[in-house]
Structures are given as C-alpha cells and as structure tokens.
Scaffold this motif. Structure first.
Motif, short mmCIF file in Angstrom:
data_model
loop_
_atom_site.label_atom_id
_atom_site.label_comp_id
_atom_site.label_asym_id
_atom_site.label_seq_id
_atom_site.Cartn_x
_atom_site.Cartn_y
_atom_site.Cartn_z
N UNK A 1 2.90 5.93 -10.47
CA UNK A 1 1.60 6.59 -10.39
C UNK A 1 0.57 5.56 -9.92
N UNK A 2 -0.05 5.81 -8.77
CA UNK A 2 -1.00 4.85 -8.22
C UNK A 2 -2.44 5.36 -8.23
N UNK A 3 -2.65 6.64 -8.45
CA UNK A 3 -4.00 7.20 -8.42
C UNK A 3 -4.88 6.54 -9.48
N UNK A 4 -6.01 6.00 -9.04
CA UNK A 4 -6.94 5.37 -9.97
C UNK A 4 -6.53 3.99 -10.44
N UNK A 5 -5.46 3.43 -9.85
CA UNK A 5 -4.94 2.13 -10.28
C UNK A 5 -5.32 1.03 -9.28
N UNK A 6 -5.34 -0.20 -9.79
CA UNK A 6 -5.49 -1.38 -8.95
C UNK A 6 -4.10 -1.81 -8.50
N UNK A 7 -3.88 -1.83 -7.19
CA UNK A 7 -2.54 -2.06 -6.64
C UNK A 7 -2.61 -3.15 -5.58
N UNK A 8 -1.68 -4.11 -5.63
CA UNK A 8 -1.60 -5.14 -4.61
C UNK A 8 -0.31 -4.97 -3.81
N UNK A 9 -0.45 -4.99 -2.49
CA UNK A 9 0.68 -4.94 -1.56
C UNK A 9 0.93 -6.37 -1.08
N UNK A 10 2.01 -6.97 -1.55
CA UNK A 10 2.30 -8.38 -1.27
C UNK A 10 3.11 -8.47 0.02
N UNK A 11 2.47 -8.98 1.06
CA UNK A 11 3.07 -8.99 2.39
C UNK A 11 2.75 -7.69 3.10
N UNK A 12 1.47 -7.41 3.27
CA UNK A 12 1.04 -6.07 3.71
C UNK A 12 1.22 -5.83 5.19
N UNK A 13 1.50 -6.86 5.99
CA UNK A 13 1.73 -6.66 7.41
C UNK A 13 0.56 -5.97 8.09
N UNK A 14 0.86 -4.90 8.84
CA UNK A 14 -0.17 -4.16 9.55
C UNK A 14 -1.03 -3.27 8.68
N UNK A 15 -0.75 -3.22 7.39
CA UNK A 15 -1.60 -2.50 6.47
C UNK A 15 -1.31 -1.02 6.31
N UNK A 16 -0.20 -0.53 6.85
CA UNK A 16 0.10 0.90 6.76
C UNK A 16 0.21 1.36 5.32
N UNK A 17 0.92 0.60 4.49
CA UNK A 17 1.08 0.99 3.09
C UNK A 17 -0.26 0.93 2.36
N UNK A 18 -1.06 -0.08 2.66
CA UNK A 18 -2.39 -0.18 2.04
C UNK A 18 -3.20 1.08 2.33
N UNK A 19 -3.19 1.52 3.57
CA UNK A 19 -3.95 2.72 3.94
C UNK A 19 -3.36 3.97 3.29
N UNK B 1 -1.50 4.29 0.51
CA UNK B 1 -1.66 4.34 -0.95
C UNK B 1 -3.14 4.46 -1.32
N UNK B 2 -4.02 3.91 -0.50
CA UNK B 2 -5.46 4.13 -0.70
C UNK B 2 -5.77 5.62 -0.63
N UNK B 3 -5.13 6.31 0.31
CA UNK B 3 -5.35 7.74 0.46
C UNK B 3 -4.85 8.53 -0.75
N UNK B 4 -3.96 7.93 -1.54
CA UNK B 4 -3.45 8.57 -2.76
C UNK B 4 -4.33 8.27 -3.97
N UNK B 5 -5.42 7.51 -3.74
CA UNK B 5 -6.38 7.28 -4.82
C UNK B 5 -6.35 5.91 -5.45
N UNK B 6 -5.55 5.00 -4.89
CA UNK B 6 -5.46 3.66 -5.46
C UNK B 6 -6.57 2.76 -4.92
#
Length: 261
Positions: free
Chosen positions: A13-31, A33-38
C-alpha cells in the motif's frame, strides 16, 4: 503475466506513504507511484543519471536526490517503503548487504522494503547476455536477499511472476540496454549483427510491425525489519562505533556473505 507496477500495488500500500525508489532511472516508477498517492523520492547515482527523470517529471511533486544504495542521502526512519525495482543486482556484490542495511535504516518501524529482481532466465535474459552476462550478479542479489537477516530484515513474502517486454525495434533495444550503463554502447555496437539476429529469433512478434515481445521471469520480495530491529527502532537506541561515532541499529556486517559460485 503481469506488470511490475501491478505486482507492487498488489503487495504494498503506497497511498499517502513516503516512498523511495532506489535507482530510479528515467523516473517512470516515481511518476506511476506518485499517481497512486505516494510522496515519492527518486535516487540515482549522479546528476547525469537523474537528468532523464527530471526532464520527464510532470509536476508529480516528487523529490530527486543523488546518492547510492550503499549510502542513501536520507535520514534515519524517514520513509514507509523502500523500493529496489530491478536495481539491487546493479549494486556491487560486496555491497549488497550494506545496501539492504541502508534501506532498513531509512525505514520507519512499520516500514517495508520491496525488491523486484529479474531472474537469470528467459529469452530477454538470453538477448541482453550478448551485451553483458548478469548471471553472477543476479545470483548474488538473490543470495543477499536469502541472507536478509544480516541487514536486520525478515523476508516475509516472495512471489515469482512473468513480465512481457515489448521492444519496438533494434534501436529501441539498444537505447534500453545502454540506459542501464552507458559503457554498454560500445559492446552493443561491436556485436550489433549478432544482437540483431537474436532480436529476430528470440521472443515473439509484437502487435506493431518490427516489434518483438520478450518474456522476463521476475521475483518480488517483501521484507520488513526483524522483531529485534523493530524494538530497537521504537526505543530509538543507538549503537556506538569504535571511536565514539553513533549510528542507528543495525550496523553493517563486518563481512558481507560471499555469493554462491
């Protein structure tokens, strides 16, 4: 068959959580999971490696930091979820347990570490092995996860799944391969004819002309602080290094486990 994002959403569950993507590359996962509320943080090893993520960010509100898995630029107990999305095996084998220690260090007491690792099998692995054979580093990553207690983590859930990768053409294959490590460009170009033959032979046709679809078996692991580690976190006790410097429990092991040979 599923996607990396779907498996992550299923297990964490990532909604409302502080989440770090270690080795984020082009940032696709960051974007995504941000859209899921993290509240997302992306970490990469250099400004150059971070540049694509910054260029593609769509005002997600994410933070981007330069740092390494072995020495995360984050405070103790500052995130709820630490993610290694196909990146743990890029950590030098001798530093794998230290990287897991760092992920544990930045977790809050009830936090989780999520690791998705490509397995050394499948037609996409066969294709990319023509550029760089990752059999040993992937095995080392799995060995470190099996020994996660050395980092103060319990391996509580493991799920194997398949990801289908659609690659438009050989140029897209080169771009994807080189994005992981720019030094791969020279190897790819030197073996271009051999890679082109394998690109056509392996996998299966995609929906678009020239596209190929490859299978990548993957393993997702969910880890949480051990009971002893959680008690230490909750009591905010510190351990002391020789010389008087203080850091939070647990210390990195004196000697990481040797990967299997």
């Amino acid at each position: 068959m599923t996607t990396d994002l779907s498996m992550l959403a299923r297990l964490v569950e990532t909604d409302g959580k502080d989440v770090v993507d270690i080795g984020c590359g082009g940032g696709a996962l960051v974007r995504d999971v941000s859209a899921l509320g993290a509240r997302m943080i992306g970490v990469e090893i250099s400004e150059e490696q971070l540049a694509p993520a910054l260029a593609r960010d769509n005002r997600s509100g994410a933070r981007y930091l330069v740092g390494r898995a072995q020495d995360l630029p984050l405070a103790d107990a500052s995130v709820d979820v630490a993610i290694f999305m196909r990146t743990l095996h890029h950590v030098p084998p001798a530093d794998l347990t230290r990287a897991l220690c760092e992920a544990r260090r930045v977790l809050r007491p009830t936090g989780l570490v999520y690791v998705a690792e490509p397995l050394a099998q499948g037609d996409y692995f066969a294709l990319t092995s023509l550029v760089e054979d990752e059999f040993e580093v992937r095995a080392a990553a799995q060995h470190a996860l099996a020994s996660a207690e050395l980092a103060g983590l319990d391996r509580v859930t493991t799920v194997d799944y398949d990801v289908g990768l659609c690659i438009a053409d050989l140029a897209a294959c080169r771009a994807r391969t080189v994005s992981v490590d720019p030094d791969r460009a020279a190897i790819f170009d030197a073996r271009r004819a051999e890679i082109a033959e394998a690109f056509e032979r392996l996998g299966e046709p995609g929906e678009k002309p020239g596209e190929r679809r490859f299978l990548q078996p993957t393993r997702a692991d969910l880890l949480r602080p051990t009971a002893a580690c959680e008690r230490e976190l909750r009591s905010s006790r510190l351990w002391r290094q020789p010389g008087g410097a203080q850091r939070r429990w647990p210390p990195p092991p004196a000697r990481p486990p040797e990967p299997p040979r």
